[in-house]
Design an enzyme around this catalytic site. Structure first.
Site, PDB file in Angstrom:
ATOM      1  N   ASP A  51     108.853  -6.052   5.175  1.00 43.88           N
ATOM      2  CA  ASP A  51     109.665  -7.269   5.101  1.00 43.88           C
ATOM      3  C   ASP A  51     109.124  -8.204   4.017  1.00 43.88           C
ATOM      4  O   ASP A  51     109.707  -9.264   3.763  1.00 43.88           O
ATOM      5  CB  ASP A  51     109.775  -7.964   6.464  1.00 43.88           C
ATOM      6  CG  ASP A  51     108.435  -8.348   7.047  1.00 43.88           C
ATOM      7  OD1 ASP A  51     107.399  -8.063   6.420  1.00 43.88           O
ATOM      8  OD2 ASP A  51     108.422  -8.945   8.144  1.00 43.88           O
ATOM      9  N   SER A  52     108.053  -7.775   3.329  1.00 42.15           N
ATOM     10  CA  SER A  52     107.611  -8.478   2.115  1.00 42.15           C
ATOM     11  C   SER A  52     108.694  -8.395   1.031  1.00 42.15           C
ATOM     12  O   SER A  52     108.608  -9.091   0.021  1.00 42.15           O
ATOM     13  CB  SER A  52     106.289  -7.884   1.598  1.00 42.15           C
ATOM     14  OG  SER A  52     106.381  -6.480   1.508  1.00 42.15           O
ATOM     15  N   ASP A  90     109.859  -2.031   8.410  1.00 42.72           N
ATOM     16  CA  ASP A  90     109.540  -3.216   9.217  1.00 42.72           C
ATOM     17  C   ASP A  90     110.751  -3.701   9.995  1.00 42.72           C
ATOM     18  O   ASP A  90     111.845  -3.843   9.422  1.00 42.72           O
ATOM     19  CB  ASP A  90     109.109  -4.371   8.301  1.00 42.72           C
ATOM     20  CG  ASP A  90     107.605  -4.470   8.156  1.00 42.72           C
ATOM     21  OD1 ASP A  90     106.865  -4.003   9.051  1.00 42.72           O
ATOM     22  OD2 ASP A  90     107.160  -5.032   7.137  1.00 42.72           O
ATOM     23  N   LYS A 120     107.837  -0.324  12.021  1.00 46.67           N
ATOM     24  CA  LYS A 120     106.618  -1.115  12.228  1.00 46.67           C
ATOM     25  C   LYS A 120     107.032  -2.479  12.753  1.00 46.67           C
ATOM     26  O   LYS A 120     108.069  -3.006  12.357  1.00 46.67           O
ATOM     27  CB  LYS A 120     105.845  -1.266  10.910  1.00 46.67           C
ATOM     28  CG  LYS A 120     104.664  -2.243  11.003  1.00 46.67           C
ATOM     29  CD  LYS A 120     103.720  -2.126   9.811  1.00 46.67           C
ATOM     30  CE  LYS A 120     104.046  -2.987   8.627  1.00 46.67           C
ATOM     31  NZ  LYS A 120     104.147  -4.442   8.894  1.00 46.67           N
ATOM     32  N   GLU A 122     105.205  -6.435  14.316  1.00 46.79           N
ATOM     33  CA  GLU A 122     103.992  -7.248  14.384  1.00 46.79           C
ATOM     34  C   GLU A 122     103.708  -7.706  15.813  1.00 46.79           C
ATOM     35  O   GLU A 122     104.621  -8.074  16.540  1.00 46.79           O
ATOM     36  CB  GLU A 122     104.151  -8.489  13.478  1.00 46.79           C
ATOM     37  CG  GLU A 122     104.319  -8.134  12.014  1.00 46.79           C
ATOM     38  CD  GLU A 122     104.459  -9.362  11.106  1.00 46.79           C
ATOM     39  OE1 GLU A 122     104.348 -10.510  11.598  1.00 46.79           O
ATOM     40  OE2 GLU A 122     104.685  -9.158   9.899  1.00 46.79           O
ATOM     41  N   GLU A 189      95.669  -6.460   9.013  1.00 50.94           N
ATOM     42  CA  GLU A 189      95.787  -7.257   7.785  1.00 50.94           C
ATOM     43  C   GLU A 189      94.800  -8.412   7.782  1.00 50.94           C
ATOM     44  O   GLU A 189      94.735  -9.213   8.731  1.00 50.94           O
ATOM     45  CB  GLU A 189      97.235  -7.787   7.661  1.00 50.94           C
ATOM     46  CG  GLU A 189      97.432  -8.628   6.403  1.00 50.94           C
ATOM     47  CD  GLU A 189      98.884  -8.885   6.034  1.00 50.94           C
ATOM     48  OE1 GLU A 189      99.787  -8.307   6.680  1.00 50.94           O
ATOM     49  OE2 GLU A 189      99.113  -9.657   5.077  1.00 50.94           O
TER      50      GLU A 189
HETATM   51  O1  KIV Z   1     105.712  -6.294   4.693  1.00 51.45           O
HETATM   52  C1  KIV Z   1     104.677  -5.808   4.216  1.00 51.45           C
HETATM   53  O2  KIV Z   1     104.558  -5.613   2.997  1.00 51.45           O
HETATM   54  C2  KIV Z   1     103.572  -5.491   5.113  1.00 51.45           C
HETATM   55  C3  KIV Z   1     102.287  -5.064   4.484  1.00 51.45           C
HETATM   56  C4  KIV Z   1     101.558  -6.244   3.976  1.00 51.45           C
HETATM   57  C5  KIV Z   1     101.436  -4.275   5.415  1.00 51.45           C
HETATM   58  O3  KIV Z   1     103.705  -5.591   6.286  1.00 51.45           O
END
Ligand code: KIV
Length: 271
Positions: A51-52, A90, A120, A122, A189
């Site tokens: 989600d980055s 994510d 994934k 959080e 992280e």
């Molecule tokens: O969204 C992302 O890029 C991440 C990484 C920093 C692990 O979750």
């Protein structure tokens, strides 16, 4: 022969085998077809449709604004570029916290519409119900502990997490819980290297670090950071392998110059 070179398709079982054999796992983020194809050809083990994307693709300050539809668009583009890597996506902010049925609905949309291999999310104990429901549908889940960017307004800063004893203890408990309920891997992280090493040595599942030192089972970086496309981000853990911002800027400046001077196109570049 190393698993890295031998394996035609990376699965969660392959990652587990890599941990057992002490072979480090390589993971990068990817958000589009063309770059995913290059990363896959280079032999990356795992691609994370992070989600980055909210930051590096859309220019938002945080990861919170990205939507489920946008994540599916990025994920399906990445999947089309990949033949070997495991693709993990994510779950976006607001699509799984607090309601496990919603979490499963989100996951099913991602899996059906993108063709990805795992998701994934959080958090630890707080999202246990959501993880269990997703796992009950047969979808592999990667956890994410330590600095969890979707909680940035709770933390207040992007500083190193779990430096204090209480937070470190909770992180270890959460990591153990994620393994016990069936997560296939966890991202840690921005936490102290000693703590990450301890988690990786106690847990049986692969632990992937970002800013978590070298004692874990693999590493992940945000692609645009390691390629030097992003500029104003200089955390200690980031190694830049290229300075693509300057490289691309230089190429585009030259193109502009060539157009203005009428050097481009030349006689061989026209019909
Ligand atoms: O969204 C992302 O890029 C991440 C990484 C920093 C692990 O979750």
């Amino acid at each position: 022969m190393s698993i890295h070179l031998d394996v035609k398709k990376v699965t969660t079982h392959v990652l587990q085998e890599m941990k057992l054999k002490g072979e480090k796992i390589s993971m990068l983020t990817a958000y589009d077809y063309s770059l995913a194809k290059i990363l896959d050809a280079a032999g990356i083990d795992v691609l994370l449709v992070g989600d980055s994307a909210s930051n590096v693709m859309a220019g938002h300050e945080t990861t919170l604004p990205i939507t489920l539809d946008q994540m599916i668009y990025h994920a399906s583009s990445v999947v089309r570029g990949v033949s070997r890597a495991l693709v993990v996506v994510d779950l976006p902010f607001g699509s799984y916290q607090g309601d496990s049925k919603e979490a499963l609905k989100t996951t099913i949309r991602i899996m059906k519409e993108s063709g990805a291999h795992a998701i994934k999310l959080e958090g630890g104990k707080e999202v246990k119900d959501s993880i269990e429901r997703i796992l009950s549908a047969g979808v592999p889940v990667m956890g994410h502990l330590g600095l969890t960017p979707q909680s940035i307004y709770k933390f207040g800063t992007y500083a190193v997490r779990a430096k204090e004893v209480d937070e470190a203890k909770k992180l270890i408990e959460d990591a153990q819980l994620l393994e016990d309920i069936g997560c296939f891997s966890i991202v840690l992280e921005k936490i102290p290297a000693d703590l990450a090493t301890k988690v990786a040595s106690v847990l049986k599942i692969p632990i992937i670090g970002i800013g978590a030192g070298n004692g874990v089972d693999g590493q992940v970086l945000v692609l645009h950071d390691m390629l030097g496309i992003t500029q104003e981000f200089h955390p200690r853990f980031l190694r830049r392998y290229l300075n693509l911002f300057d490289e691309i800027k230089g190429a585009v400046s030259k193109y502009i110059e060539d157009v203005k001077s009428k050097d481009f196109p030349n006689d061989n570049e026209q019909y």
